[in-house]
Design an enzyme around this catalytic site. Structure first.
Site, mmCIF file in Angstrom:
data_model
loop_
_atom_site.group_PDB
_atom_site.id
_atom_site.type_symbol
_atom_site.label_atom_id
_atom_site.label_comp_id
_atom_site.label_asym_id
_atom_site.label_seq_id
_atom_site.Cartn_x
_atom_site.Cartn_y
_atom_site.Cartn_z
ATOM 1 N N GLU A 1 -8.434 15.077 -11.772
ATOM 2 C CA GLU A 1 -8.885 14.322 -10.590
ATOM 3 C C GLU A 1 -8.096 14.664 -9.324
ATOM 4 O O GLU A 1 -7.661 13.771 -8.590
ATOM 5 C CB GLU A 1 -8.816 12.815 -10.859
ATOM 6 C CG GLU A 1 -9.741 12.380 -11.967
ATOM 7 C CD GLU A 1 -9.896 10.851 -12.105
ATOM 8 O OE1 GLU A 1 -9.155 10.099 -11.452
ATOM 9 O OE2 GLU A 1 -10.774 10.437 -12.879
ATOM 10 N N GLU B 1 -14.215 12.184 -18.850
ATOM 11 C CA GLU B 1 -13.861 10.756 -18.775
ATOM 12 C C GLU B 1 -15.129 9.982 -18.448
ATOM 13 O O GLU B 1 -15.769 10.234 -17.424
ATOM 14 C CB GLU B 1 -12.819 10.457 -17.694
ATOM 15 C CG GLU B 1 -11.412 10.858 -18.062
ATOM 16 C CD GLU B 1 -10.366 10.408 -17.038
ATOM 17 O OE1 GLU B 1 -10.524 9.325 -16.435
ATOM 18 O OE2 GLU B 1 -9.402 11.160 -16.839
HETATM 19 O O1 AHR Z 1 -8.725 6.645 -17.767
HETATM 20 C C1 AHR Z 1 -7.991 5.967 -16.816
HETATM 21 C C2 AHR Z 1 -7.798 6.795 -15.546
HETATM 22 O O2 AHR Z 1 -9.023 6.923 -14.908
HETATM 23 C C3 AHR Z 1 -7.336 8.216 -15.734
HETATM 24 O O3 AHR Z 1 -5.955 8.313 -15.818
HETATM 25 C C4 AHR Z 1 -7.822 8.892 -14.494
HETATM 26 O O4 AHR Z 1 -8.080 10.248 -14.698
HETATM 27 C C5 AHR Z 1 -9.052 8.095 -14.109
HETATM 28 O O5 AHR Z 1 -9.047 7.745 -12.779
#
Ligand code: AHR
Length: 508
Positions: free
Chosen positions: A194, A312
């Site tokens: 990210e 994610e």
């Molecule tokens: O999964 C929780 C967080 O969400 C992770 O660390 C990040 O990559 C995302 O913003």
């Protein structure tokens, strides 16, 4: 007179039946209409050094459940039962400040560090060698995300050497000295996390990230040219996310195998129908990113494919840092998770990896409370998909009633995906009924023919959409039944706010 009263009666019963009747729909499946091969990495997961995911989640030497290495046997078993194929590690935001050398060698010598991602202390007790032990015990592929936030090119390439090189080099000899002479052969490597987000340590703009990532990628591939690299794609859906993905793809197309996408859904407005439309945005992000991939590959006449790693995704809107991200999931969240998975299947030609965030305790399908493991509601849809939807994703024709909400119009009440496994001849139909009140009677046609007359149905539902599970009670779970089918057309009624998987068989 007689005729008039008959008409009145007919009209009356017609209006009555339209009010009390189920909605009606149609699904037509043709197993020859393949979307793409389903990659087993779609059923991935994620463990981050965050709250009780690693410490107190997968690892807890003080637990009655601990194995000889300190990992919880119940978490390992539930991971296996969930059908998890790959686990991303060590973050997440955490990875952007993580120096992997802190986590190797004798545990008593490892430094305690302040973790700026989550404002916690990182004891560095679980590091590379420990994570690999967990991955082996849980029978999952490890996926390591390198630090392209505060980290250096050297750290990235040395980590590849530590994990993958045969002995005879400085870092691979260190690995051997730490008890593992054989290389780990870690295949999947993330080029940062990210980096498009201002919350990220080492946040950069797309140009700066791509230049930095390109050099890291080059050195990592020179250390082991068999590895697969995943670029940090969009996670931050402001105005610029398409440009971010375009720039990253343009600059890194030569060296990457995947671009990652992230998305979290939330029912912030307590509006069921709006929440049920969350994955329409996900579908658009996938389609647009696929278009950008195609554009860049065409521009550079590139044969090598680039896929999407949706590394994610989940529902996340109630528990933030103060609650250590310990979300408690309900029945409504089951529907959204099933729709994420439906969406990935409908794009199985381009989405070749997906990782639910995260595995245990932290926005997770399983929790540990007072040393006891229990399954959250969202465990069940993921398990059903991961253990059943194999082979090819199939393009299903769906006709049903629709609704409108603020951002999207014409949203079908039924969200459907389908898969066919030509090895087992199993044909799966996954259906979310978004409708909160009405069941939907659906005429299902199997275009190919030769349908076996016995089928299995798995349904996840609960009277109240807010029903949750807890350490004491499994209110929401998958319920299995068998149904009889005659011929290749049959009707099925999908109950209000439910997820249903129908498992059929094509006779040989
Ligand atoms: O999964 C929780 C967080 O969400 C992770 O660390 C990040 O990559 C995302 O913003």
């Amino acid at each position: 007179m007689r005729k008039k009263s008959l008409i009145t009666l007919l009209l009356f019963s017609f209006s009555l039946s339209t009010f009390s009747q189920d909605l009606k729909a149609r699904i037509k499946i043709d197993i020859e209409r393949k979307i793409g091969e389903i990659n087993n990495l779609l059923y991935g997961n994620f463990t981050e050094h965050l709250g009780r995911c690693i410490y107190g989640g997968i690892y807890d030497p003080s637990s009655s459940q601990a194995n000889a290495d300190g990992f919880r046997k119940d978490v390992i078993d539930a991971t296996k039962n969930l059908g998890v194929s790959i686990v991303r590690w060590p973050g997440g935001n955490f990875s952007s400040g993580y120096h992997w050398m802190d986590g190797i060698g004798p545990k008593q010598n490892r430094p305690k560090r302040k973790d700026l991602a989550w404002g916690d202390t990182e004891p560095n007790i679980v590091g590379t060698d420990e994570f690999m032990k967990f991955a082996t015990a849980a029978n999952v592929e490890p996926y390591v995300c390198v630090n392209l936030g505060t980290g250096t090119w050297d750290e990235a390439r040395n980590w590849v050497e530590y994990c993958n090189a045969p002995t005879g080099f400085y870092y691979s000899d260190l690995r051997a000295a730490n008890g593992h002479p054989q290389p780990y052969h870690v295949k999947y490597w993330g080029l940062g996390n990210e980096i498009d987000g201002e919350w990220q340590m080492g946040h950069r703009n797309a140009e700066d990230y791509s230049k930095f990532a390109l050099e890291a990628a080059k050195l990592m591939k020179w250390s082991d040219d068999s590895i697969k690299l995943i670029a940090s794609g969009s996670s931050n859906y402001g105005d610029d996310w398409m440009n971010w993905n375009k720039t990253v793809l343009t600059n890194l197309h030569d060296v990457i195998d995947y671009i990652s996408l992230h998305h979290y859904a939330g029912n912030h407005n307590k509006d069921h129908y709006r929440f049920m439309s969350s994955t329409l945005f996900v579908e658009n992000v996938i389609k647009i990113t696929e278009g950008l991939i195609n554009q860049v590959r065409l521009q550079y006449k590139q044969q090598k494919p680039i896929y999407i790693a949706f590394d994610e995704y989940n529902v996340w809107y109630r528990a933030y840092t103060e609650q250590k991200l310990e979300e408690h999931y309900n029945m409504q969240d089951v529907l959204v998770v099933a729709m994420y998975l439906n969406t990935f299947l409908r794009h199985a030609n381009i989405v070749k990896m997906a990782n639910m965030a995260q595995l245990v305790n932290v926005i997770a399908p399983m929790m540990v409370t007072n040393d006891k493991l229990w399954l959250q509601t969202i465990y069940y849809p993921l398990q059903l998909f991961a253990t059943n939807c194999k082979g090819y994703s199939i393009d299903a024709l769906v006709q049903c009633d629709t609704y409108d909400e603020k951002d999207y119009k014409g949203i079908p009440y039924l969200d459907v995906s389908s898969s066919y496994n030509d090895k087992t001849q199993e044909l799966i139909i996954n259906v979310v009924n978004r409708n909160q009140e009405k069941s939907i009677q659906t005429a299902i046609t199997n275009q190919f023919g030769r349908l076996d007359n016995k089928a299995k149905v798995y349904e996840i539902n609960s009277k109240n959409l807010m029903d949750e599970n807890s350490v004491n009670e499994q209110k929401v779970k998958a319920v299995e039944k068998e149904i009889n089918i005659k011929g290749d057309d049959f009707d099925y009624v999908f109950p209000a706010h439910s997820f249903t998987m129908i498992k059929l068989k094509i006779k040989s």
